[in-house]
Design a protein around this motif. Structure first.
Motif, PDB file in Angstrom:
ATOM      1  N   ASN A   1      39.434  42.829  40.960  1.00 29.55           N
ATOM      2  CA  ASN A   1      38.452  42.563  42.021  1.00 29.55           C
ATOM      3  C   ASN A   1      37.444  41.477  41.627  1.00 29.55           C
ATOM      4  O   ASN A   1      36.249  41.629  41.845  1.00 29.55           O
ATOM      5  N   LEU A   2      37.933  40.412  41.061  1.00 28.35           N
ATOM      6  CA  LEU A   2      37.048  39.298  40.667  1.00 28.35           C
ATOM      7  C   LEU A   2      36.937  38.322  41.842  1.00 28.35           C
ATOM      8  O   LEU A   2      37.365  37.175  41.760  1.00 28.35           O
ATOM      9  N   GLN A   3      36.349  38.814  42.918  1.00 30.56           N
ATOM     10  CA  GLN A   3      36.419  38.064  44.178  1.00 30.56           C
ATOM     11  C   GLN A   3      35.608  36.776  44.193  1.00 30.56           C
ATOM     12  O   GLN A   3      35.750  35.969  45.099  1.00 30.56           O
ATOM     13  N   ASP A   4      34.733  36.609  43.220  1.00 27.94           N
ATOM     14  CA  ASP A   4      33.967  35.361  43.152  1.00 27.94           C
ATOM     15  C   ASP A   4      34.750  34.260  42.444  1.00 27.94           C
ATOM     16  O   ASP A   4      34.305  33.122  42.402  1.00 27.94           O
ATOM     17  N   LEU A   5      35.897  34.600  41.863  1.00 26.16           N
ATOM     18  CA  LEU A   5      36.639  33.638  41.052  1.00 26.16           C
ATOM     19  C   LEU A   5      37.915  33.174  41.751  1.00 26.16           C
ATOM     20  O   LEU A   5      38.494  33.892  42.561  1.00 26.16           O
TER      21      LEU A   5
ATOM     22  N   LEU B   1      34.820  40.659  30.813  1.00 26.99           N
ATOM     23  CA  LEU B   1      35.473  41.899  31.244  1.00 26.99           C
ATOM     24  C   LEU B   1      35.030  43.066  30.360  1.00 26.99           C
ATOM     25  O   LEU B   1      34.583  42.858  29.224  1.00 26.99           O
ATOM     26  N   ASP B   2      35.186  44.297  30.884  1.00 22.70           N
ATOM     27  CA  ASP B   2      34.761  45.473  30.119  1.00 22.70           C
ATOM     28  C   ASP B   2      35.956  46.400  29.834  1.00 22.70           C
ATOM     29  O   ASP B   2      37.110  46.064  30.119  1.00 22.70           O
ATOM     30  N   SER B   3      35.661  47.576  29.286  1.00 21.08           N
ATOM     31  CA  SER B   3      36.731  48.461  28.837  1.00 21.08           C
ATOM     32  C   SER B   3      37.587  48.986  30.011  1.00 21.08           C
ATOM     33  O   SER B   3      38.787  49.204  29.849  1.00 21.08           O
ATOM     34  N   ILE B   4      36.952  49.187  31.171  1.00 23.63           N
ATOM     35  CA  ILE B   4      37.726  49.634  32.337  1.00 23.63           C
ATOM     36  C   ILE B   4      38.676  48.512  32.771  1.00 23.63           C
ATOM     37  O   ILE B   4      39.826  48.765  33.160  1.00 23.63           O
ATOM     38  N   ASP B   5      38.198  47.271  32.690  1.00 29.67           N
ATOM     39  CA  ASP B   5      39.071  46.135  33.016  1.00 29.67           C
ATOM     40  C   ASP B   5      40.276  46.093  32.081  1.00 29.67           C
ATOM     41  O   ASP B   5      41.388  45.748  32.496  1.00 29.67           O
TER      42      ASP B   5
ATOM     43  N   LYS C   1      33.365  45.294  42.150  1.00 28.64           N
ATOM     44  CA  LYS C   1      34.103  46.354  41.463  1.00 28.64           C
ATOM     45  C   LYS C   1      33.699  47.734  41.962  1.00 28.64           C
ATOM     46  O   LYS C   1      34.373  48.721  41.680  1.00 28.64           O
ATOM     47  N   MET C   2      32.567  47.819  42.661  1.00 33.43           N
ATOM     48  CA  MET C   2      32.061  49.129  43.097  1.00 33.43           C
ATOM     49  C   MET C   2      32.915  49.705  44.217  1.00 33.43           C
ATOM     50  O   MET C   2      33.557  48.975  44.961  1.00 33.43           O
ATOM     51  N   ASP C   3      32.863  51.039  44.349  1.00 29.84           N
ATOM     52  CA  ASP C   3      33.495  51.660  45.509  1.00 29.84           C
ATOM     53  C   ASP C   3      32.560  51.499  46.716  1.00 29.84           C
ATOM     54  O   ASP C   3      31.429  51.000  46.589  1.00 29.84           O
TER      55      ASP C   3
END
Lengths: 82, 198
Positions: free
Chosen positions: A13-17, A35-39, B48-50
């Motif tokens: 969901n990197l919608q700005d990119l 990016l983070d651990s969930i990514d 990324k949020m719901d």
């Protein structure tokens, strides 16, 4: 690698990119795309869903997900033959 | 006293009763993205949020957009007290659909309603008391009493509080900034009910 960037943007969901915003060798985590651990978990899901590749050794993660290029190389080397 | 209030409902956004933004298309799910762009917020984490977190995040952004609302308060003295009736069911159902194949980690992290509180704490740095009540619509007494308890016992100096509910593209957010030292509308159960039903 363009297709892989499109998939990463959609999966995370990197919608700005756009794909053009992501360099082939740009770091994906921390100082790069941030990016983070969930990514990281989502990238593992992407490999499994799109390429039927299971990352069996978690210690490989940092090397595989260093950049789009390292991901592409890993996919090329491990994709099941049709 | 209620110093500020925000209402997001039916593709409209109000601040202190004044219409700030209206989305003319019938697509409810696109309203949140349209409002995000309208407010010119640069916060990639938003995507990324719901849906419930997006709704609460945008309501809080509107409420606190000029930051003067919380100037003078220590971040430790700001409580966040929220409620809704559908918890995070909207995301629970979407997550459940993914379980059949590969469970989505990104959805899983939003399968608790108080994740919204976490998102607000990350955004604004608030570190005070927090709780998320699950109540049927119209049952405001529990939250009202809890807020008064915090303020009267100096457990908080101000509260970001209200209703944030999202299920199946039906949504409503009523967020209030309630303090005890500044001007505004008196914080009573009647006022709360009136704001919820406006």
């Amino acid at each position: 690698m363009h297709d892989l960037k499109v998939q990463i943007i959609a999966q995370l969901n990197l919608q700005d990119l756009t794909p053009e915003d992501i360099g082939d060798d740009q770091a994906l985590f921390v100082e790069g795309l941030g990016l983070d651990s969930i990514d990281a978990l989502e990238l593992i899901v992407l490999l499994q869903q799109q390429y039927k590749i299971k990352l069996s050794n978690a210690e490989e993660g940092p090397k595989v997900f260093r950049s789009v290029r390292t991901m592409a190389e890993y996919i090329t080397a491990h994709q099941p033959k049709a | 006293m209620i110093e500020r209030s925000v209402l997001l409902e039916k593709n409209k956004a109000f601040l202190n009763g004044n219409l700030l933004f209206e989305f003319s298309q019938p697509d409810n799910s696109a309203f949140l993205t349209a409002l995000y762009k309208h407010l010119e917020i640069n916060y990639p984490r938003f995507y990324k949020m719901d849906n419930m977190c997006k709704l609460g995040f945008l309501a809080a952004e509107l409420l606190l957009h000029d930051s003067s609302a919380y100037t003078g308060y220590k971040k430790e003295d700001v409580a966040i007290i929220l409620q809704n009736e559908n918890s995070c069911l909207d995301t629970d159902l979407r997550y459940y659909e993914t379980v059949a194949e590969i469970a989505s980690p990104a959805l899983f992290v939003y399968t608790l309603p108080n994740i919204l509180i976490g998102e607000l704490c990350i955004r604004f740095g608030f570190k005070g008391e927090s709780i998320f009540f699950l109540n049927k619509k119209g049952e405001t007494g529990e939250m009202f009493d809890y807020i008064n308890h915090l303020l009267e016992n100096d457990l908080a100096q101000t509260c970001l509080c209200g209703w944030v509910d999202y299920l199946d593209e039906q949504y409503k957010a009523v967020l209030l900034w309630v303090g005890k030292n500044r001007n505004g509308e008196l914080f009573t159960l009647n006022t709360l009910d009136k704001l919820y039903n406006q």
